[in-house]
Write an enzyme that holds these catalytic residues in place. Structure first.
Site, PDB file in Angstrom:
ATOM      1  N   CYS A  44       0.962  -1.280  -0.205  1.00 42.44           N
ATOM      2  CA  CYS A  44      -0.088   0.039   0.031  1.00 42.44           C
ATOM      3  C   CYS A  44       0.945   1.430  -0.011  1.00 42.44           C
ATOM      4  O   CYS A  44       0.309   2.278  -0.215  1.00 42.44           O
ATOM      5  CB  CYS A  44      -1.071  -0.076   1.242  1.00 42.44           C
ATOM      6  SG  CYS A  44      -2.305  -1.484   1.053  1.00 42.44           S
ATOM      7  N   ARG A  71      13.421 -16.671  12.840  1.00 42.50           N
ATOM      8  CA  ARG A  71      12.209 -17.198  13.448  1.00 42.50           C
ATOM      9  C   ARG A  71      12.311 -18.515  13.221  1.00 42.50           C
ATOM     10  O   ARG A  71      11.353 -19.181  13.768  1.00 42.50           O
ATOM     11  CB  ARG A  71      10.747 -16.525  13.048  1.00 42.50           C
ATOM     12  CG  ARG A  71      10.924 -15.062  13.246  1.00 42.50           C
ATOM     13  CD  ARG A  71       9.592 -14.395  12.926  1.00 42.50           C
ATOM     14  NE  ARG A  71       9.649 -12.964  13.080  1.00 42.50           N
ATOM     15  CZ  ARG A  71       8.488 -12.244  13.052  1.00 42.50           C
ATOM     16  NH1 ARG A  71       7.218 -12.733  12.328  1.00 42.50           N
ATOM     17  NH2 ARG A  71       8.414 -10.985  13.224  1.00 42.50           N
TER      18      ARG A  71
END
Length: 473
Positions: A44, A71
């Protein structure tokens, strides 16, 4: 052996699912295939990168590949999944010409969407662009650079490689935008800020059609006051050029000289990989899912811009590809595959767009034809009210259009436009839609009041009050 969760697509839905699943079950093997280079970025923000409000593409990245690895997620960039074997529960990916097979216990298809380019003569010319993805944004920005070029990381090797040499040796003066939706208007502002003459061509009677004519007309006046040329209710017949590059757009029987064309006519879900392997799509063309994001295969989920979601107003599947929908659904699926079934949540199509210094927002059902198809008897009301107390300086008018069902009084949707206070006010209406409130119940909401922020009767309350009077007649 432990279980494996495979994700196809490394952006909003895919990376949200992968991160949540790994966090909830550290022993789960999580593999993410991304066919491109970029993962987890704010698409966006691309118009504002082109405008130069955002300096670098790297600023749009939410999660770097290094952070993904920390992670414990096995991220495989530049790996395109080309086949899903549902019986054998494997996917096949291609990387550097080599085919790689990966087994899964659960699979998430998060393949996103692609820019749609209508069959317009001349769309293949140099200087015709779309804006969907990081590389396309870098390409557009490079095309607008002065002839001398602009140093910066956006022009490092690999960015905008498809820009042709002539674009690097010229400075465009005029741009034509085909499409008056979100991207079209945000890019009109971006191009104007870079000193280009901007012409927008929209085949419908108004820009921002889903926002309603009352709101759209105010936006159109504002665009024209900022020097944007609008050709509404006008179909682009062809893009013309010389020596293989753009020189103009023919529309409505006229030729408008332009140096660059941006096609912003919408997007389509990347559902083909799923469909080819027996995963069903719905009436919208996006992948059909249940309340948990599960497809017709119990071990295959879909989320993000390739998948449908349930509309809370109609109760039917809908396709409204927006960032929050993708992130929320991905996170929920990550919980579901680790043993905590979590609904992906309904949508009401809440959106806001910036058009120069106007805020334009919508939520729910505004169009009467759509409302009738969903079984409602729609009634609408438009009001205009100041954004602040009338005696407090700095206020400006807000136009609010609200729609309700005549029989039940239920609020169905709203759109609004103004210079301030619009982007957050629309969230009150969205909350009311999720709660299935009536117009009368909205009228009696206890909303905050202080002169610098709004009048005693907030524009939302006023709109509900006037619409209720119309329903009572």
């Amino acid at each position: 052996m432990g279980k494996t969760f495979v994700v196809i697509g490394g952006d909003a839905a895919g990376m949200s699912a992968a991160s949540k699943a790994k966090r909830d079950d550290p022993d789960l093997e999580v593999v993410v295939f991304e066919k491109g280079e970029w993962v987890s970025y704010g698409a966006c923000g691309l118009p504002y990168y082109v405008k130069d409000d955002i300096e670098s593409l790297d600023d749009l990245v939410t999660l770097t590949p290094e952070a993904v690895a920390e992670r414990g997620i096995d991220l495989r960039q530049n790996h395109e999944v080309v086949d899903i074997d549902r019986n054998g529960m494997t996917v096949t990916a291609v990387h550097d010409g080599e085919r790689i097979e990966q087994s899964y216990d659960d699979l998430l298809v998060a393949t996103g969407a692609r820019a749609v380019v209508p069959p317009i003569d001349g769309a293949e010319l140099d200087g015709v662009f779309t804006l969907h993805g990081m590389e396309s944004a870098a390409t557009v920005k490079r095309a607008l650079a002065p002839a001398t070029g602009v140093p910066g990381d956006e022009f490092r090797e690999g960015y905008g490689a498809q820009v042709h040499e002539y674009l690097a040796a010229t400075s465009p003066d005029a741009v034509g935008i085909i499409g008056g939706g979100y991207i079209g208007l945000e890019m009109a502002e971006a191009f104007d800020a870079r000193g280009l003459d901007v012409s927008v061509f929209e085949m419908l009677p108004h820009v921002l059609a889903p926002f309603g004519a009352d709101v759209a007309e105010e936006v159109e006046d504002h665009l024209e006051s900022n020097g944007v040329s609008l050709s509404l209710d006008t179909t682009v017949e062809r893009i013309v050029g010389e020596d293989g590059r753009v020189t103009g757009i023919e529309a409505g029987g006229e030729r408008v000289p332009v140096d660059v064309v941006l096609v912003a006519t919408g997007i389509a879900p990347n559902a083909e990989l799923a469909e080819e392997n027996g995963i069903e799509s719905g009436e919208t063309g996006a992948i059909a899912t249940d309340e948990y994001g599960r497809t017709n295969d119990d071990h295959v989920f879909a989320a993000g811009d390739c998948a449908e979601a349930r509309n809370a107003v109609t109760g039917s599947p809908d396709y409204v590809p927006l960032a929050l929908t993708a992130n929320r659904a991905g996170r929920a699926i990550g919980q579901t595959v680790t043993g905590e079934p979590t609904p992906v949540g309904d949508i009401v199509g809440t959106a806001v767009v910036k058009a120069f210094d106007l805020e334009v927002a919508r939520t729910g059902i505004i169009d009467h034809e759509i409302a009738r198809t969903a079984g409602f008897d729609p009634v609408s009301q438009v009001i205009e009210q100041e954004s602040r107390a009338h005696y407090y300086p700095g206020g400006s008018p807000i136009t609010v259009r609200v729609t309700a069902d005549r029989d039940s009084g239920r609020l169905l949707g709203a759109s609004m436009v103004g210079h301030e206070g619009v982007a957050q006010r629309i969230n009150t209406v969205a909350t009311a839609l999720h709660a299935e409130l009536t117009v009368e119940e909205v009228e009696y909401l206890d909303l905050a009041y202080a002169p610098p922020f709004g009048p005693v009767w907030d524009p939302i309350l006023t709109a509900a009050k006037v619409l209720r009077g119309k329903l009572d007649r």
